[in-house]
Design a protein around this motif. Structure first.
Motif, short mmCIF file in Angstrom:
data_model
loop_
_atom_site.label_atom_id
_atom_site.label_comp_id
_atom_site.label_asym_id
_atom_site.label_seq_id
_atom_site.Cartn_x
_atom_site.Cartn_y
_atom_site.Cartn_z
N TRP A 23 0.99 -1.53 0.50
CA TRP A 23 -0.39 -0.39 -0.06
C TRP A 23 0.94 1.26 0.10
CZ3 TRP A 23 0.23 3.69 3.41
CH2 TRP A 23 -1.20 4.76 3.20
N TRP A 26 2.31 1.41 -3.57
CA TRP A 26 1.34 2.31 -4.06
C TRP A 26 1.12 3.68 -4.02
CZ3 TRP A 26 -3.93 2.83 -3.31
CH2 TRP A 26 -5.44 2.88 -4.48
N MET A 27 1.07 4.36 -3.36
CA MET A 27 0.34 5.05 -2.98
C MET A 27 1.50 6.50 -3.41
SD MET A 27 -2.69 5.60 -1.66
CE MET A 27 -2.61 7.30 -1.71
N TRP A 29 3.60 5.66 -6.04
CA TRP A 29 3.60 5.91 -6.71
C TRP A 29 2.50 6.77 -7.35
CZ3 TRP A 29 6.36 4.65 -11.37
CH2 TRP A 29 5.65 4.61 -12.83
N ARG A 30 1.78 6.17 -7.01
CA ARG A 30 0.31 7.47 -7.01
C ARG A 30 0.96 9.00 -7.21
NH1 ARG A 30 -4.97 6.67 -4.10
NH2 ARG A 30 -5.64 8.05 -5.48
N GLY A 31 1.64 8.75 -5.91
CA GLY A 31 2.66 10.92 -6.31
C GLY A 31 3.18 11.15 -6.88
N THR A 33 2.91 9.77 -10.31
CA THR A 33 2.66 10.06 -11.54
C THR A 33 1.65 11.25 -11.53
OG1 THR A 33 0.77 8.07 -11.15
CG2 THR A 33 3.10 7.33 -11.99
N ASP A 35 -0.97 11.39 -9.87
CA ASP A 35 -2.46 11.14 -9.14
C ASP A 35 -2.90 11.35 -7.45
OD1 ASP A 35 -4.92 9.75 -9.48
OD2 ASP A 35 -4.26 7.57 -8.67
N LEU A 36 -2.39 12.66 -6.63
CA LEU A 36 -2.58 12.00 -5.86
C LEU A 36 -2.94 13.93 -5.41
CD1 LEU A 36 -0.57 11.03 -3.46
CD2 LEU A 36 -2.46 9.86 -3.97
N PRO A 40 1.10 16.74 -4.36
CA PRO A 40 0.81 15.52 -4.08
C PRO A 40 1.93 15.08 -2.89
CG PRO A 40 2.85 15.90 -6.44
CD PRO A 40 1.59 16.82 -6.01
#
Length: 203
Positions: A23, A26-27, A29-31, A33, A35-36, A40
Motif C-alpha cells: 500500500w 502504491w501510494m 507511485w500515485r504521488g 505519477t 495521481d494525488l 502530491p
C-alpha cells in the motif's frame, strides 16, 4: 465471534507487513505519477501519517475488543505496532526529504513549531518500541519489556495532539482521533483499577 477468531488464527501476522508495504509503495507511485492532486507531497505526507494514527487506535483497541467483544487480535499486535512505526517513519521521511528538503530547516521546524516538536516526540517514543518488538528483546528485558512498552500510551496521545495541532481551523476528524485515543486509554485505566477489587471479592 468464535468463528471470526478461528478464521483469524489462519491469517499469518506477516501478511500485515506485506499489505502495508504494498500500500505504501502504491501510494508513493500515485504521488510520482501525479495521481494525488496538485500537491502530491503534502497528500502523501498526510496519508501516511493518518494511516499510522489509525493503526495506533487499532493497537490500543486490541485489549478492549478482546475483553468486551471477545474478538482476539492479540497475535497481530506486534505486526500492527511495527507497521505503525514504518508508516510514521515514511510520514517523517516524506516531510523531511520531499517537503522541507533541508537538514537545517528540519531542525529549525522541530525547534520552532510546537506541533512538529510534539510529532517528533511521538516518533522518538516509537523508536525503542519498534527496536524491542522481537522475541529476543522480550527474553532479554524480562518484566522490564512490559514497562518499556507502556510508552505506547504517551506516544499515542502525542501523535493525536500533533494531528489536532497541525490541522488548520476547527476540524472534526483530528478531534475524533484524539477522543478515541483518550477514551481507549481511560477505559484501560478504569479496567486496571477494577482488577484489584475483583481479585479481593473473588478471594
Amino acid at each position: 465471534m468464535d468463528r471470526i477468531n478461528s478464521a483469524l488464527r489462519r491469517v499469518p501476522p506477516w501478511l500485515i507487513y506485506v499489505v502495508a508495504a504494498a500500500w505504501a509503495a502504491w501510494m508513493f507511485w500515485r504521488g510520482v505519477t501525479g495521481d494525488l492532486g496538485a500537491d502530491p507531497v503534502k497528500a502523501l505526507e498526510h496519508t501516511y501519517g493518518e494511516r499510522a494514527l489509525q493503526l495506533v487506535v487499532l493497537g490500543l483497541a486490541i485489549t478492549p475488543l478482546r475483553r468486551f467483544a471477545g474478538l482476539n487480535l492479540i497475535r497481530f499486535r506486534r505486526a500492527i505496532g511495527v507497521t505503525t512505526f514504518f508508516l510514521v517513519l515514511a510520514h517523517f521521511t516524506v516531510w523531511a526529504v520531499l517537503d522541507v528538503q533541508s537538514l537545517a530547516r528540519v531542525w529549525a521546524d522541530i525547534v520552532k513549531r510546537p506541533y512538529i516538536t510534539v510529532g517528533m516526540a511521538a516518533l522518538a517514543l516509537l523508536i525503542p518500541l519498534a527496536v524491542t518488538s522481537n522475541n529476543w528483546s522480550v527474553r532479554r528485558l524480562g518484566p522490564k519489556w512490559r514497562k518499556l512498552h507502556k510508552l505506547t500510551y504517551p506516544m499515542a496521545v502525542l501523535a493525536a495532539v500533533h494531528y489536532v495541532w497541525l490541522a488548520k481551523g476547527f476540524q472534526i476528524e483530528p478531534l475524533v482521533y484524539l477522543a478515541l485515543i483518550v477514551g481507549l486509554l481511560a477505559l484501560r485505566v478504569k479496567w486496571s483499577g477494577l482488577l484489584p477489587g475483583l481479585a479481593r471479592r473473588s478471594a
